[in-house]
Every structure is written in C-alpha cells, then in structure tokens.
Design an enzyme around this catalytic site. Structure first.
Site, PDB file in Angstrom:
ATOM      1  N   GLY A  26      28.294   3.050 -14.862  1.00 41.57           N
ATOM      2  CA  GLY A  26      29.281   2.960 -15.926  1.00 41.57           C
ATOM      3  C   GLY A  26      28.616   2.475 -17.199  1.00 41.57           C
ATOM      4  O   GLY A  26      27.418   2.691 -17.417  1.00 41.57           O
ATOM      5  N   GLN A  28      27.763  -0.588 -18.339  1.00 46.01           N
ATOM      6  CA  GLN A  28      26.636  -1.502 -18.141  1.00 46.01           C
ATOM      7  C   GLN A  28      25.539  -0.861 -17.303  1.00 46.01           C
ATOM      8  O   GLN A  28      24.348  -1.009 -17.587  1.00 46.01           O
ATOM      9  CB  GLN A  28      27.110  -2.801 -17.480  1.00 46.01           C
ATOM     10  CG  GLN A  28      27.778  -3.782 -18.423  1.00 46.01           C
ATOM     11  CD  GLN A  28      26.823  -4.434 -19.413  1.00 46.01           C
ATOM     12  OE1 GLN A  28      25.599  -4.350 -19.300  1.00 46.01           O
ATOM     13  NE2 GLN A  28      27.382  -5.085 -20.420  1.00 46.01           N
ATOM     14  N   HIS A 108      27.900 -10.364 -13.275  1.00 44.10           N
ATOM     15  CA  HIS A 108      29.041 -11.278 -13.251  1.00 44.10           C
ATOM     16  C   HIS A 108      29.098 -11.841 -11.842  1.00 44.10           C
ATOM     17  O   HIS A 108      28.971 -11.103 -10.865  1.00 44.10           O
ATOM     18  CB  HIS A 108      30.332 -10.549 -13.613  1.00 44.10           C
ATOM     19  CG  HIS A 108      31.554 -11.424 -13.622  1.00 44.10           C
ATOM     20  ND1 HIS A 108      31.574 -12.666 -14.216  1.00 44.10           N
ATOM     21  CD2 HIS A 108      32.799 -11.245 -13.093  1.00 44.10           C
ATOM     22  CE1 HIS A 108      32.780 -13.204 -14.071  1.00 44.10           C
ATOM     23  NE2 HIS A 108      33.530 -12.366 -13.379  1.00 44.10           N
TER      24      HIS A 108
END
Length: 332
Positions: A26, A28, A108
């Site tokens: 995607g 990132q 993350h």
C-alpha cells in the site's frame, strides 16, 4: 533527553546480506520497499495472491510472492498491511513459516503491544515508524533527504536487533532527517492519543463546533467555512515549521492578542481533563477492547454511524462547493 541518530551514525553493512520481505504494498509498503531497494538492499514483496498490488509491485521491479513464501525466504519480515488484518495474516501465513533468528518488523506497534500477534521469544521484534505518509517518505527520499522516524526494539533475541532497526531506518531515508528512540508501549499510546485528542478527533470536533457557532449566530456558512476550516492549514504549517511561539510572531498583532487571551477560554482545564480521560481509556485497554469488538462485529461498517454525522453535516455540504472553487479538477 531522548536518544537520537543521524544518517552518519549508521551503517547498512549489518543488513546488506539479509533479505527483507515487505508484507503489503500500500502507501507505506510501496514507499519503504522502493526506498530500500534503491538503497541497495535485497527486498522481496509478500502479498495476497491475485491481489491488486501484485502487478504494481512487479512493474516496480520487485520479486513478488505469497506472504508465506516471503516469510520463509526473508531474514526480516517488515509488516506494512493494515492494523486490523495483521493478526489473521500472521496466524495464517507468517507465524507458521517463522523460524529462529528472524525479525518481525513494524511501522506501528499496536499488533504486538495489544497481542493481536503473539510472537515467539526466539525472534527479534523491531519498529521503524516514519512520521509522515508513504507519499512523503518516497518524495523526501528522492529529494536526497528523508522523513524523520521513531524507532524501537521490543525483543532482541539475536543481539543484532538494533543493527537491523537502524539499518532499515537508514535505507528508507529516515536517518537523513533524524531518528528518535522510543518503545512499543510509548509509540502505541501516544500515536492513538494524538489521533483521538488532537490530530483527527480533536481538530475535527473543534473546527465543526467553531463552524456551528458562527452559522448559528447568523453568519454565512461559506464565510464560516473559510474562517475556521480553510485557513487552519496556514496556521498548522507555521506551527510545524516554526513552533507555536514562532507562529505567534508571524500572525497579526490582533490575531496574536486575541489568540493568546481567548484560546485558553476555548481550550480550558475541563478540556484537558477530558483529554486525560481519553488517554486513560487508551492506557487501560478500554479503547482497544471497544475497537476490536466493533471491528469483529461490523468490520469497516463500524465507521458508518459515525461517518454519517459528518456526511450529512452542513460543513461538508458547504465544503464540497467551496473546494470546487479552489480545486476545480478535484474529484471527491
């Protein structure tokens, strides 16, 4: 003071001979994979077979394969798929093919911190989190600079987890702008708090309330939109570049005095107490449990009842027309 690193502090040598599997392609995944490839690292892409991103990744010159095969071949598995599917993808494809000494890498840390993924103790757990969207990560890299990042090691099984972490951060260009050491816990809790209390939730609620205040007082909605929403970016850009005090020194004297004296009337101690409640609900797991429950029951439809409030709000109806004036080619 937080520990920091610059580009000259780091070498790519420790990971030059390692294979890095980027899981997901995607915004990132695309940016980070291409930056790493352009930095000379051995990058492969793990994707859902037949997915929309497969052809794009191949067209960009990557070797593409299933997530399971990428996990088998890689030394570092850099997981950049959406948060809410990471647990299932790990269970189905990554976990069964993970072997001792590999690294699970994230941008993350929520999946590890909240145990959506329960990783074994014989792998490294690392995080490289650029503080900007993927488009900016790629753009700044191509401009021979980078997007700053925060970095962390949660589990150092090999004794080389920091070499891996800093190497990836250098390869994606983030070390050129600067790296700050954090921890998985700190990254998750501060990231969610920023989104909820300030960047997304707080800002949207503040702007909407300001718009309603002017319209309810009889002012034209179009003028209200310009004053409380459109001009916000001008102020945010100044704060980002020069700091809060730098912003005050660059606005008019009237804006400065009015903002300094009336701002605390709007954002008072009661607002701060509410922010503390939001933070507590993140820290004690209340928000995580609520979000997981909503997502499991309703999937992406969990947003609908909340999004509808904005879809039907006057600020959006007026905003669509106003944005056409400024961006006539825009397709919303």
């Amino acid at each position: 003071m937080a520990q920091t690193w610059k580009d000259t502090d780091i070498s790519l040598d420790p990971i030059k001979d390692q294979t890095i599997a980027v899981i997901g392609y995607g915004i990132q995944g695309d940016a980070q994979a291409n930056n790493m490839k352009d930095s000379g690292l051995n990058v492969i892409i793990g994707l859902k077979e037949g997915g929309n991103s497969w052809k794009k990744a191949e067209a960009d010159g990557h070797k593409v394969m299933s997530v399971a095969d990428a996990t088998k071949q890689a030394d570092i598995i850099h997981i950049l798929i959406p948060d809410m599917i990471q647990g299932q993808v790990y269970k189905d494809e990554i976990g069964p093919n993970l072997s001792e000494g590999k690294a699970l890498s994230f941008s993350h840390a929520a999946a590890i911190y909240w145990k959506w993924i329960e990783a074994p103790n014989n792998v490294d757990l690392i995080m490289i989190a650029p503080k900007g969207p993927g488009s900016k990560v790629r753009e700044t890299y191509l401009d021979n600079f980078g997007t700053p990042a925060i970095v962390a090691v949660e589990q150092d099984f090999t004794g080389k987890a920091w070499d891996r972490t800093l190497g990836i951060a250098k390869a994606i260009g983030s070390a050129r702008a600067g790296l700050i050491k954090t921890a998985f816990k700190e990254e998750v809790e501060t990231d969610w708090f920023g989104e909820q209390a300030d960047l997304c939730g707080g800002a949207a609620s503040m702007v909407t309330n300001a718009f309603e205040t002017l319209v309810e007082a009889g002012y034209q909605p179009e003028i209200a939109y310009f004053e409380v929403l459109h001009e916000l970016k001008l102020i945010v850009d100044m704060i980002q570049r020069y700091g809060i005090n730098g912003m005050w020194r660059r606005v008019s004297e009237t804006a400065r005095y009015g903002g300094l004296t009336r701002g605390p009337m709007v954002m008072d101690s009661a607002n701060k107490e509410n922010m503390k409640k939001v933070l507590t609900m993140i820290q004690d797991g209340t928000f995580n449990n609520e979000w997981i429950s909503e997502y499991q029951k309703n999937g992406k439809d969990a947003f609908d009842k909340y999004m509808k409030q904005y879809d039907e709000h006057q600020i959006e109806k007026v905003g669509k027309e106003m944005r056409k004036m400024m961006w006539p080619d825009s397709t919303e």
